[in-house]
Design a protein around this motif. Structure first.
Motif, PDB file in Angstrom:
ATOM      1  N   TYR A  48      -8.972  29.994   6.276  1.00 43.91           N
ATOM      2  CA  TYR A  48      -8.463  31.335   6.054  1.00 43.91           C
ATOM      3  C   TYR A  48      -7.882  31.926   7.331  1.00 43.91           C
ATOM      4  O   TYR A  48      -8.198  31.484   8.441  1.00 43.91           O
ATOM      5  N   PHE A  49      -7.016  32.896   7.132  1.00 46.23           N
ATOM      6  CA  PHE A  49      -6.329  33.587   8.217  1.00 46.23           C
ATOM      7  C   PHE A  49      -6.607  35.077   8.136  1.00 46.23           C
ATOM      8  O   PHE A  49      -6.673  35.659   7.056  1.00 46.23           O
ATOM      9  N   GLN A  50      -6.752  35.666   9.292  1.00 48.58           N
ATOM     10  CA  GLN A  50      -6.729  37.111   9.442  1.00 48.58           C
ATOM     11  C   GLN A  50      -5.439  37.398  10.203  1.00 48.58           C
ATOM     12  O   GLN A  50      -5.328  37.050  11.387  1.00 48.58           O
ATOM     13  N   ASN A  51      -4.477  37.963   9.510  1.00 48.05           N
ATOM     14  CA  ASN A  51      -3.119  38.072  10.058  1.00 48.05           C
ATOM     15  C   ASN A  51      -2.638  36.665  10.450  1.00 48.05           C
ATOM     16  O   ASN A  51      -2.679  35.768   9.618  1.00 48.05           O
ATOM     17  N   GLU A  52      -2.233  36.448  11.699  1.00 47.76           N
ATOM     18  CA  GLU A  52      -1.718  35.122  12.058  1.00 47.76           C
ATOM     19  C   GLU A  52      -2.799  34.197  12.602  1.00 47.76           C
ATOM     20  O   GLU A  52      -2.544  33.013  12.853  1.00 47.76           O
ATOM     21  N   ALA A  53      -3.995  34.706  12.786  1.00 51.02           N
ATOM     22  CA  ALA A  53      -5.069  33.915  13.386  1.00 51.02           C
ATOM     23  C   ALA A  53      -5.846  33.128  12.320  1.00 51.02           C
ATOM     24  O   ALA A  53      -6.333  33.709  11.350  1.00 51.02           O
ATOM     25  N   GLN A  54      -5.952  31.829  12.561  1.00 51.83           N
ATOM     26  CA  GLN A  54      -6.751  30.987  11.670  1.00 51.83           C
ATOM     27  C   GLN A  54      -8.189  31.049  12.176  1.00 51.83           C
ATOM     28  O   GLN A  54      -8.504  30.568  13.262  1.00 51.83           O
ATOM     29  N   LEU A  55      -9.078  31.624  11.376  1.00 55.02           N
ATOM     30  CA  LEU A  55     -10.413  31.942  11.847  1.00 55.02           C
ATOM     31  C   LEU A  55     -11.472  30.920  11.453  1.00 55.02           C
ATOM     32  O   LEU A  55     -12.535  30.875  12.071  1.00 55.02           O
ATOM     33  N   GLU A  56     -11.219  30.154  10.414  1.00 52.99           N
ATOM     34  CA  GLU A  56     -12.202  29.161  10.023  1.00 52.99           C
ATOM     35  C   GLU A  56     -11.536  28.030   9.276  1.00 52.99           C
ATOM     36  O   GLU A  56     -10.599  28.255   8.508  1.00 52.99           O
ATOM     37  N   LYS A  57     -12.012  26.828   9.532  1.00 53.78           N
ATOM     38  CA  LYS A  57     -11.546  25.652   8.818  1.00 53.78           C
ATOM     39  C   LYS A  57     -12.750  24.912   8.255  1.00 53.78           C
ATOM     40  O   LYS A  57     -13.715  24.663   8.968  1.00 53.78           O
ATOM     41  N   SER A  62      -9.465  17.646   6.974  1.00 53.26           N
ATOM     42  CA  SER A  62      -9.399  16.614   8.003  1.00 53.26           C
ATOM     43  C   SER A  62      -8.227  16.895   8.935  1.00 53.26           C
ATOM     44  O   SER A  62      -7.429  17.813   8.710  1.00 53.26           O
ATOM     45  N   ASP A  63      -8.098  16.045   9.959  1.00 54.34           N
ATOM     46  CA  ASP A  63      -7.018  16.264  10.925  1.00 54.34           C
ATOM     47  C   ASP A  63      -5.649  15.963  10.330  1.00 54.34           C
ATOM     48  O   ASP A  63      -4.622  16.195  10.973  1.00 54.34           O
ATOM     49  N   ARG A  64      -5.609  15.463   9.093  1.00 57.87           N
ATOM     50  CA  ARG A  64      -4.313  15.273   8.439  1.00 57.87           C
ATOM     51  C   ARG A  64      -3.786  16.581   7.841  1.00 57.87           C
ATOM     52  O   ARG A  64      -2.626  16.658   7.450  1.00 57.87           O
ATOM     53  N   PHE A  65      -4.653  17.556   7.771  1.00 57.04           N
ATOM     54  CA  PHE A  65      -4.287  18.854   7.191  1.00 57.04           C
ATOM     55  C   PHE A  65      -4.037  19.853   8.319  1.00 57.04           C
ATOM     56  O   PHE A  65      -4.806  19.928   9.274  1.00 57.04           O
ATOM     57  N   THR A  76       1.853  28.212   5.428  1.00 53.31           N
ATOM     58  CA  THR A  76       2.149  26.856   4.978  1.00 53.31           C
ATOM     59  C   THR A  76       0.923  25.977   5.171  1.00 53.31           C
ATOM     60  O   THR A  76       0.147  26.173   6.114  1.00 53.31           O
ATOM     61  N   LEU A  77       0.771  25.043   4.264  1.00 50.53           N
ATOM     62  CA  LEU A  77      -0.280  24.036   4.349  1.00 50.53           C
ATOM     63  C   LEU A  77       0.406  22.677   4.306  1.00 50.53           C
ATOM     64  O   LEU A  77       1.125  22.371   3.354  1.00 50.53           O
ATOM     65  N   GLU A  78       0.224  21.891   5.364  1.00 48.43           N
ATOM     66  CA  GLU A  78       0.855  20.583   5.443  1.00 48.43           C
ATOM     67  C   GLU A  78      -0.214  19.510   5.364  1.00 48.43           C
ATOM     68  O   GLU A  78      -1.269  19.622   6.002  1.00 48.43           O
TER      69      GLU A  78
END
Lengths: 113, 113
Positions: A48-57, A62-65, A76-78
């Motif tokens: 999830y993101f708070q504004n532009e900051a990704q706060l938790e994964k 995995s590192d492919r995401f 975007t999600l790659e």
């Protein structure tokens, strides 16, 4: 209020290819969430993101995401080097603030052959 | 840690009968609780939510749910089922600083004529 939109709605790809999904949240929603849902399961939190900051994964990511929200608006999600196990519905949601209702987009259904 | 258990992956009722979908949660902090509905090939739509205050909450389409802290439950009910209620129903808990949603596995509701 046009709701949360996601693009594409469906994606079929071959194993090993890269794919990118886009989510446009409700305008002025600061929080943006990504979930994954497989058949017969409830959604699972990815990030999830708070504004532009990704706060938790999640450890599911995995590192492919990789996910971005460069200007605090769309995200975007790659997925790199896709695997058959990545086949799922990818859901995006946004909320005005923490704890507020999360509004979901229609999802992107990914099929990896 | 938070978790959600939905008892009964499939529920079948007759049109006009009472609908009861069960949800129990676990949370170390006061939870926010949600019910979402998912129609085939559509995104998740909020039915109702409990945050604070009145423990009996009313939602859309005639659904309601009661938060019972002593039983750690948040069961969803509707007095009279309609054919259009056939869908997948998900219970979710939202707790902690990040306020991500933790989901149950879902209950598929079938309504028979």
């Amino acid at each position: 209020d046009t709701g949360v939109s996601q693009d594409p709605r469906h994606k079929i790809t071959k194993r090993g290819q890269n794919v990118t999904f886009r989510c446009d949240p409700i305008s002025e929603h600061n929080r943006l969430y990504w979930y994954r849902q497989t058949l017969g399961q409830g959604p699972e939190f990815l990030t999830y993101f708070q504004n532009e900051a990704q706060l938790e994964k999640s450890r599911l990511l995995s590192d492919r995401f990789s996910a971005e929200r460069p200007k605090g608006s769309f995200s975007t999600l790659e997925i790199q080097r896709t695997e058959q196990g990545d086949s799922a519905m990818y859901l995006c949601a946004s909320s005005l603030a923490p704890g507020e209702t999360q509004y979901f987009g229609p999802g992107t259904r990914l099929l990896v052959l | 840690a938070q978790s959600v258990t939905q008892l009964g992956s499939h529920v079948s009722v007759s049109e006009g009968a009472l609908v009861l979908l069960r949800c129990n949660y676990s949370s170390s902090v006061p939870p926010y609780l949600f019910w979402y509905v998912q129609y085939p090939n559509q995104g998740l739509q909020l039915l109702l939510k409990y945050t604070t205050g009145a423990t009996l909450v009313k939602g859309i389409n005639g659904f309601e749910a009661e938060f019972k802290k002593s039983e750690t439950s948040f069961h969803l009910t509707k007095p009279s089922a309609h054919m259009s209620d056939a869908a997948e129903y998900f219970c979710a808990v939202n707790a902690g600083n990040n306020r991500k949603l933790i989901w149950g596995l879902g209950t598929s509701l079938a309504v028979n004529p």
